[in-house]
Design a protein around this motif. Structure first.
Motif: not given
Length: 279
Positions: A82-103
């Protein structure tokens, strides 16, 4: 690569065998035992002994298995769109890694501690079966599978608040940390207080085990509470002779509040004094 305990953590032979079997067989190690017997500390000491990083996932009653994998922040993405942020095109920017993913994502093997797994919902362990067994999971938003680069050493602790599912138990090795016998407890105290007067150690341990043996005590004092109690004794410069003549049916030890942690047990101690006999 073998775990033999550390200079600050006394591991019994049984515990050493369990930890090393878990590492060799590449299976999670489920650790149970009384509170205060060093279940959580074990994972940190394994990491220290083997010179590995540790990733800790503390489980709460509201924790979901999905949070250990990743979380997708759809709300932030909608706001940014809604704010026109360019990061919105890459869904990976909105994925937060959990502890297992970090490991899974580390270039070297790490120690992954899943602490107090029994606090979560009963389905929580089952929801992690595939991830812990295959060391991989699928990220639907990215349409890709995340695989562990190096298999982590997985330590799982439980206080036995809930029964864990059979399917989950089959995928783990199991070890119960028994409450230390006097010989092991002596070694633990020596690690924390090297060079301490042995008569003071013996008198402290005598009173400690007598308190644990009183019938009806709801929360028996643990190893960590004994260590704290002895620290207070040293701070107050209490001598072995001050403890030697203490009979629990006639007198309570100094700083009892560091050993006894609820009012029912304190009432039990007072009743024992009143009657002049041990329960």
């Amino acid at each position: 690569m073998k775990f033999k305990g550390t200079d600050t953590y006394v591991a019994t032979q049984e515990l050493q065998v369990a930890v090393n079997a878990s590492i060799h067989l590449e299976k999670p190690l489920l650790i149970k035992g009384e509170p205060g017997t060093g279940k959580t500390l074990l994972a940190h000491e394994i990491a220290r002994a083997l010179k590995k990083p540790i990733i800790t996932w503390h489980i709460k009653s509201t924790t979901l298995a999905q949070q250990g994998l990743y979380e997708y922040d759809a709300v932030s993405r909608l706001r940014d769109s809604q704010l026109g942020n360019a990061e919105v095109e890459d869904i990976a920017n909105y994925i937060k890694k959990g502890k297992l993913w970090q490991a899974f994502d580390t270039e070297e093997s790490v120690v992954l501690l899943i602490d107090e797994i029994d606090k979560a919902d009963i389905e929580f362990p089952n929801d992690l079966l595939l991830e812990l067994d295959k060391m991989e999971f699928f990220v639907y938003e990215l349409q890709k599978t995340i695989k562990a680069k190096k298999r982590p050493i997985v330590i799982i602790t439980s206080n036995n608040e809930k029964e864990l599912p059979d399917a989950f138990l089959r995928r783990c090795l199991f070890h119960y940390i028994r409450f230390p016998e006097k010989e092991t407890m002596q070694a633990i105290i020596d690690v924390h207080y090297p060079g301490l007067e042995q008569e003071l150690v013996q008198q402290s341990m005598r009173l400690f085990y007598e308190l644990r043996d009183i019938r009806g005590v709801k929360k028996k004092p643990s190893t960590s509470e004994l260590i704290d109690w002895m620290k207070l004794l040293l701070m107050e410069k209490i001598q072995a002779g001050d403890l030697e003549n203490i009979d629990l049916t006639a007198e309570l030890p100094p700083h009892l509040g560091s050993l006894i942690k609820n009012e029912q047990d304190l009432d039990l101690m007072r009743e024992m004094l009143k009657r002049g006999k041990r329960f």
